[in-house]
Scaffold this motif. Structure first.
Motif, mmCIF file in Angstrom:
data_model
loop_
_atom_site.group_PDB
_atom_site.id
_atom_site.type_symbol
_atom_site.label_atom_id
_atom_site.label_comp_id
_atom_site.label_asym_id
_atom_site.label_seq_id
_atom_site.Cartn_x
_atom_site.Cartn_y
_atom_site.Cartn_z
ATOM 1 N N TRP A 158 0.814 -1.226 0.000
ATOM 2 C CA TRP A 158 0.000 0.000 0.000
ATOM 3 C C TRP A 158 0.842 1.267 0.000
ATOM 4 O O TRP A 158 0.386 2.311 -0.447
ATOM 5 C CB TRP A 158 -0.967 -0.011 1.189
ATOM 6 C CG TRP A 158 -1.985 -1.091 1.041
ATOM 7 C CD1 TRP A 158 -1.887 -2.375 1.480
ATOM 8 C CD2 TRP A 158 -3.225 -1.003 0.341
ATOM 9 N NE1 TRP A 158 -2.992 -3.099 1.102
ATOM 10 C CE2 TRP A 158 -3.841 -2.271 0.405
ATOM 11 C CE3 TRP A 158 -3.891 0.020 -0.331
ATOM 12 C CZ2 TRP A 158 -5.077 -2.540 -0.185
ATOM 13 C CZ3 TRP A 158 -5.113 -0.244 -0.912
ATOM 14 C CH2 TRP A 158 -5.699 -1.515 -0.834
ATOM 15 N N ASP A 159 2.087 1.158 0.499
ATOM 16 C CA ASP A 159 2.948 2.349 0.549
ATOM 17 C C ASP A 159 3.357 2.829 -0.842
ATOM 18 O O ASP A 159 3.763 3.974 -1.013
ATOM 19 C CB ASP A 159 4.232 2.045 1.342
ATOM 20 C CG ASP A 159 3.952 2.009 2.824
ATOM 21 O OD1 ASP A 159 3.184 2.879 3.288
ATOM 22 O OD2 ASP A 159 4.461 1.097 3.505
ATOM 23 N N TYR A 213 -5.471 0.275 5.641
ATOM 24 C CA TYR A 213 -4.577 0.326 4.477
ATOM 25 C C TYR A 213 -4.406 1.743 3.920
ATOM 26 O O TYR A 213 -3.547 1.981 3.079
ATOM 27 C CB TYR A 213 -5.103 -0.575 3.351
ATOM 28 C CG TYR A 213 -5.056 -2.052 3.688
ATOM 29 C CD1 TYR A 213 -3.913 -2.624 4.235
ATOM 30 C CD2 TYR A 213 -6.152 -2.870 3.447
ATOM 31 C CE1 TYR A 213 -3.868 -3.972 4.544
ATOM 32 C CE2 TYR A 213 -6.119 -4.227 3.748
ATOM 33 C CZ TYR A 213 -4.977 -4.765 4.299
ATOM 34 O OH TYR A 213 -4.928 -6.087 4.602
ATOM 35 N N LYS A 219 -3.222 5.490 3.630
ATOM 36 C CA LYS A 219 -2.068 6.272 4.115
ATOM 37 C C LYS A 219 -2.319 7.743 3.787
ATOM 38 O O LYS A 219 -2.900 8.044 2.733
ATOM 39 C CB LYS A 219 -0.776 5.864 3.391
ATOM 40 C CG LYS A 219 -0.563 4.383 3.245
ATOM 41 C CD LYS A 219 0.029 3.799 4.496
ATOM 42 C CE LYS A 219 0.068 2.284 4.400
ATOM 43 N NZ LYS A 219 0.145 1.625 5.683
ATOM 44 N N LYS A 277 -0.507 9.765 2.422
ATOM 45 C CA LYS A 277 0.043 10.127 1.102
ATOM 46 C C LYS A 277 -0.898 9.762 -0.045
ATOM 47 O O LYS A 277 -0.711 10.226 -1.169
ATOM 48 C CB LYS A 277 1.411 9.452 0.881
ATOM 49 C CG LYS A 277 1.337 7.948 0.690
ATOM 50 C CD LYS A 277 2.677 7.343 0.266
ATOM 51 C CE LYS A 277 2.950 7.505 -1.205
ATOM 52 N NZ LYS A 277 3.797 6.463 -1.799
ATOM 53 N N HIS A 278 -1.909 8.920 0.204
ATOM 54 C CA HIS A 278 -2.833 8.546 -0.871
ATOM 55 C C HIS A 278 -3.770 9.703 -1.205
ATOM 56 O O HIS A 278 -4.384 10.272 -0.300
ATOM 57 C CB HIS A 278 -3.724 7.354 -0.446
ATOM 58 C CG HIS A 278 -2.973 6.081 -0.218
ATOM 59 N ND1 HIS A 278 -3.392 5.115 0.655
ATOM 60 C CD2 HIS A 278 -1.841 5.610 -0.777
ATOM 61 C CE1 HIS A 278 -2.546 4.096 0.643
ATOM 62 N NE2 HIS A 278 -1.588 4.384 -0.221
ATOM 63 N N VAL A 328 -8.118 9.809 7.846
ATOM 64 C CA VAL A 328 -6.697 9.451 7.818
ATOM 65 C C VAL A 328 -5.839 10.647 7.413
ATOM 66 O O VAL A 328 -4.629 10.662 7.642
ATOM 67 C CB VAL A 328 -6.493 8.245 6.851
ATOM 68 C CG1 VAL A 328 -5.046 7.966 6.570
ATOM 69 C CG2 VAL A 328 -7.186 7.005 7.400
ATOM 70 N N CYS A 379 -6.034 11.986 4.114
ATOM 71 C CA CYS A 379 -5.791 11.951 2.669
ATOM 72 C C CYS A 379 -6.529 13.108 2.017
ATOM 73 O O CYS A 379 -7.601 13.501 2.469
ATOM 74 C CB CYS A 379 -6.357 10.683 2.024
ATOM 75 S SG CYS A 379 -5.894 9.148 2.814
#
Ligand SMILES: NC(=O)c1ccc[n+]([C@@H]2O[C@H](COP(=O)([O-])OP(=O)(O)OC[C@H]3O[C@@H](n4cnc5c(N)ncnc54)[C@H](OP(=O)(O)O)[C@@H]3O)[C@@H](O)[C@H]2O)c1
Length: 285
Positions: free
Chosen positions: A193-194, A218, A220, A222-223, A244, A246
């Protein structure tokens, strides 16, 4: 005379689908005509499948300027047209018909609308980005070729029906040479996922339910999360993404920009996008 008054010279456009009562395209396009003070009207038409051919040929017979196509005819309508151009050639999905010199030209503005919404509303540039996309249906097909054209680095498709996703992988490889990877929805724990910058939901999950296919663990920060579903209020995926941290966009943004692109093709003139946006977002307030 009010621009909304229907007279003998009023220009007619429409959306064909079944069902069509949910469509916000009439709202958006009629708001555009009002803003421009143009004497045009855009109407919803529920078309049954055995009448699709007659309905499409009526565009010429009645001298309508253009039509949008929505579920379930984006693939089937191709057989009724004189020419297919642009993204629709590869994706096999038509959402816009232009009646030019009595020739019916089919194209798709879903992919370009999706990309423009990402750039202009999301301020997200897809070039060299790693993308994970849930779904392998019509909406997925409509955006995949635009993402590849725009220079993404990698693409992973996750679908419940693995065979369908694999068929799409082979079709994309054949048409573009781009190698994407596919995962079965039941194997999410195998995904890194990263790696991803952009996560797209192109399934209908979240539309009529409070489900999300992406467990929040899952996600992050950064998504960038793009949920193509639109409805009143956030989907569960959009809520989880915000929680999260995002950045995210909803399908309303794609709806707006695909409509703006269709308008541009029909009238060869810039659409009043702020008026169209206002009409859509006010409807959901
Ligand atoms: N914002 C916009 O402008 C815009 C434009 C187009 C579409 N959309 C939205 O995108 C969504 C999909 O449309 P579509 O035309 O691609 O539909 P479609 O061709 O019927 O495909 C549906 C997709 O959703 C998956 N799916 C459905 N229910 C599922 C479930 N319970 N669990 C897991 N996967 C599930 C299907 O997986 P399987 O293959 O395993 O069945 C398939 O990948 C709709 O909600 C539509 O409103 C929005």
């Amino acid at each position: 005379m009010n621009s909304n008054t229907i007279i003998g010279s009023t220009t007619v456009l429409a959306v064909f689908g079944d069902p069509v009562s949910h469509s916000l395209s009439p709202l958006m396009h009629n708001a555009a005509f009002s803003a421009l003070d143009w004497n045009c009207v855009y109407i919803p038409c529920r078309v049954q499948s055995e009448q699709l051919s007659i309905a499409v040929r009526s565009i010429q017979a009645l001298n309508w300027k253009g039509v949008n196509i929505t579920i379930p005819y984006k693939q089937a309508v191709q057989a009724e047209l004189d020419q297919i151009s642009g993204d629709a050639e590869k994706s096999g999905s038509v959402n816009t018909i232009i009646n030019r010199d009595n020739q019916l030209i089919g194209t798709s503005t879903d992919g370009i609308g999706f990309l423009r919404s990402l750039q202009e509303e999301g301020h997200f540039e897809v070039k060299e980005k790693n993308v994970i996309l849930f779904g392998a249906g019509g909406a997925a097909r409509a955006v995949i070729y635009s993402l590849i054209n725009a220079g993404i680095k990698s693409l992973t498709i996750v679908n419940r029906n693995f065979e369908k996703a694999n068929d799409l992988r082979l079709q994309v490889l054949d048409k573009t040479g781009f190698a994407l990877s596919v995962y079965d929805l039941s194997k999410l724990e195998e995904i890194n996922w990263d790696l991803y910058d952009l996560l797209i939901n192109s399934t209908s999950v979240g539309l009529h339910d409070e489900q999300s296919l992406v467990p929040v663990i899952y996600l992050k920060p950064k998504h960038f999360v793009y949920d193509m579903v639109y409805k009143r209020g956030d989907t569960k995926l959009s809520r989880d993404a915000k929680q999260v941290g995002c950045q995210s966009l909803s399908g309303l943004s794609m709806l707006l920009y695909q409509g703006a692109e269709s308008f541009q093709l029909w009238f060869e003139s810039d659409p009043p996008i702020d008026a169209m946006r206002r009409a859509l977002y006010q409807y959901y307030e």
